[in-house]
Design a protein around this motif. Sequence first.
Motif: not given
Length: 114
Positions: A13-32
């Motif tokens: 039920d997440d729907g579209t997930r939107v990252l709202v941070d200015r800095v890319w999260p540690r340990g996450m791949r771009k395609e995650d």
Amino acid sequence: MRSARVYDEVSDDDGTRVLVDRVWPRGMRKEDPRVGHWLKDVAPSTELRKWYGHEEEKKAEFAKRYRAELKEEPAASALADLRDLAEEGPVTLVTATKDLKLSQVPVLLQMVGK
């Protein structure tokens, strides 16, 4: 509209997930898939984020300053994009911040009005 940590597993039920941070999260791949869209321009400026430091006693002043930033470009356009996504269907705002209540997410939820 809901919120979650970017490290949380994707829910049906997440729907579209939107990252709202200015800095890319540690340990996450771009395609995650836990990331979804990245709207870094809707995030607080680096200066505001560093000043705030997620300190409870600065929360009200942070919210005031952040709302002011969201009225200026490029944040205003990114906020409009977020509103458009919310009109299309369910949206989950995701952040790497440990404490969602002290993040920018509550302000964004209020500004989007969903």
